[in-house]
Design an enzyme around this catalytic site. Structure first.
Site, short mmCIF file in Angstrom:
data_model
loop_
_atom_site.label_atom_id
_atom_site.label_comp_id
_atom_site.label_asym_id
_atom_site.label_seq_id
_atom_site.Cartn_x
_atom_site.Cartn_y
_atom_site.Cartn_z
N HIS A 1 0.81 -1.22 0.00
CA HIS A 1 0.00 0.00 0.00
C HIS A 1 0.85 1.27 0.00
O HIS A 1 0.35 2.34 0.33
CB HIS A 1 -0.96 0.00 1.21
CG HIS A 1 -1.99 -1.10 1.14
ND1 HIS A 1 -2.74 -1.51 2.21
CD2 HIS A 1 -2.38 -1.87 0.09
CE1 HIS A 1 -3.56 -2.49 1.83
NE2 HIS A 1 -3.36 -2.73 0.55
N CYS B 1 5.29 13.74 -13.17
CA CYS B 1 6.41 12.97 -13.75
C CYS B 1 6.69 11.67 -13.00
O CYS B 1 7.50 10.88 -13.45
CB CYS B 1 7.68 13.83 -13.84
SG CYS B 1 8.50 14.07 -12.24
P1 OAD Z 1 -7.15 -3.60 10.52
O1 OAD Z 1 -7.30 -2.40 11.40
O2 OAD Z 1 -8.30 -3.97 9.66
O3 OAD Z 1 -6.80 -4.87 11.43
C1 OAD Z 1 -5.83 -4.83 12.43
C2 OAD Z 1 -5.72 -6.21 13.02
O4 OAD Z 1 -4.67 -6.20 13.96
C3 OAD Z 1 -6.98 -6.69 13.75
O5 OAD Z 1 -7.29 -8.01 13.34
C4 OAD Z 1 -6.57 -6.68 15.23
O6 OAD Z 1 -7.19 -7.70 15.98
C5 OAD Z 1 -5.07 -6.93 15.12
N1 OAD Z 1 -4.24 -6.42 16.23
C6 OAD Z 1 -4.39 -5.29 16.95
N2 OAD Z 1 -3.39 -5.14 17.82
C7 OAD Z 1 -2.57 -6.21 17.66
C8 OAD Z 1 -1.35 -6.61 18.25
N3 OAD Z 1 -0.75 -5.90 19.21
N4 OAD Z 1 -0.78 -7.78 17.84
C9 OAD Z 1 -1.38 -8.51 16.86
N5 OAD Z 1 -2.53 -8.17 16.25
C10 OAD Z 1 -3.11 -7.03 16.64
O7 OAD Z 1 -5.82 -3.37 9.68
P2 OAD Z 1 -5.31 -4.11 8.36
O8 OAD Z 1 -5.79 -5.52 8.30
O9 OAD Z 1 -3.86 -3.87 8.27
O10 OAD Z 1 -5.43 0.00 3.43
O11 OAD Z 1 -6.04 -3.25 7.26
C11 OAD Z 1 -5.74 -3.50 5.90
C12 OAD Z 1 -5.87 -2.25 5.09
O12 OAD Z 1 -7.14 -1.63 5.35
C13 OAD Z 1 -4.89 -1.16 5.44
O13 OAD Z 1 -3.61 -1.38 4.87
C14 OAD Z 1 -5.55 0.04 4.86
C15 OAD Z 1 -6.98 -0.19 5.28
O14 OAD Z 1 -7.96 0.30 4.43
C16 OAD Z 1 -5.16 1.14 2.76
O15 OAD Z 1 -5.03 2.20 3.32
C17 OAD Z 1 -5.02 0.95 1.28
#
Ligand code: OAD
Length: 247
Positions: free
Chosen positions: A117, A128
């Site tokens: 991302h 550019c």
């Molecule tokens: P999410 O916010 O959807 O999920 C975060 C995950 O991390 C959840 O399943 C939590 O349970 C877990 N979590 C929280 N604290 C934790 C810890 N200390 N150790 C382990 N796990 C933990 O975030 P993503 O899955 O990364 O995209 O979201 C994916 C994408 O959605 C992002 O990259 C972003 C967003 O839209 C873009 O911006 C393009």
């Protein structure tokens, strides 16, 4: 904490792929997207994280990104990031794929993360395509300009409705096909294509491990679910691996 099967695989010459999401940075103080304090609970992505919104009001979008760049600049990688950077030095074939844009893997020492991302600390000229980095930009107050062509700069992150960087996808695809162990860490597995990568890797034959503080949509399909904070579990995993690798 870890199964005998995982230990056995780690003792050999595995090809390891790690996919990380916002959860790995939670312990550094970066808010996740979908949790209780998640960013998308407070902000409408369609107003800030898409190209049309940017063209309509670049100053507003930049204000938000400057703010986030500054926040991220002032936080530190945590033990989870450092453990992954260390693992990369132990295993010859190790891929790190991240959905995070926070640059913390690189700051922790990971050499070549596949950034699906983008990276919030990098900027790209919309005219550019030249890339530039945060240093000169953080001082700016309005819309930063490209030093080569004076075009408008945008954060080098993937916004809603945009394609993922083709090179990153190509590298991630290779990692999925080659890996014999695949870790999905701190991601809710809701955003494609990253959400499907663990499953693809499993279909290609990888042993699939998930580390998360709670179960996700992926959990029913994994070979092993390790419940807990990545900043606590990964250092333990690293310690185990270093103990048997040094024997
Ligand atoms: P999410 O916010 O959807 O999920 C975060 C995950 O991390 C959840 O399943 C939590 O349970 C877990 N979590 C929280 N604290 C934790 C810890 N200390 N150790 C382990 N796990 C933990 O975030 P993503 O899955 O990364 O995209 O979201 C994916 C994408 O959605 C992002 O990259 C972003 C967003 O839209 C873009 O911006 C393009």
């Amino acid at each position: 904490m870890f199964s005998e099967e995982l230990r056995y695989l780690l003792r050999g010459e595995p090809v390891i792929t790690v996919l990380t999401g916002a959860g790995i940075s939670a312990e550094s103080g970066v808010p996740t997207f979908r949790g209780e304090d998640g960013i998308w609970k407070k902000l409408k992505p369609e107003e800030l994280a898409n190209f049309d919104a940017f063209l309509k009001n670049p100053a507003l979008v930049w204000e938000w990104y400057h703010h986030r760049q500054n926040l991220i600049k002032n936080i530190e990688p945590n033990r989870g990031h450092y453990a992954l950077a260390e693992l990369e030095t132990i295993y010859k074939r190790f891929y790190l794929i991240t959905q995070n844009i926070d640059n913390l893997h690189i700051r922790a020492g990971s050499k070549n993360p596949i950034e699906l991302h983008g990276n919030i600390m990098r900027n790209r000229c919309i005219k550019c395509g030249a890339l530039s980095y945060e240093v000169e930009l953080l001082k700016e107050v309005s819309i930063p300009e490209c030093s080569i062509c004076n075009g408008m700069l945008r954060p080098d992150v993937v916004w809603f409705g945009e394609m993922l960087p083709p090179q990153s996808l190509k590298e991630a695809n290779r990692a999925m096909q080659e890996s014999t162990i695949f870790f999905s860490i701190g991601t809710s597995a809701q955003v494609q294509p990253a959400a499907s990568m663990p499953i693809w890797a499993k279909n290609y034959g990888a042993y699939l491990v998930e580390i998360n503080i709670e179960e996700t949509l992926l959990t029913p399909y994994v070979d092993e679910f390790i419940k807990g904070k990545s900043g606590e579990i990964l250092p333990v995993l690293l310690k185990e691996i270093t103990s048997f690798k040094s024997k």
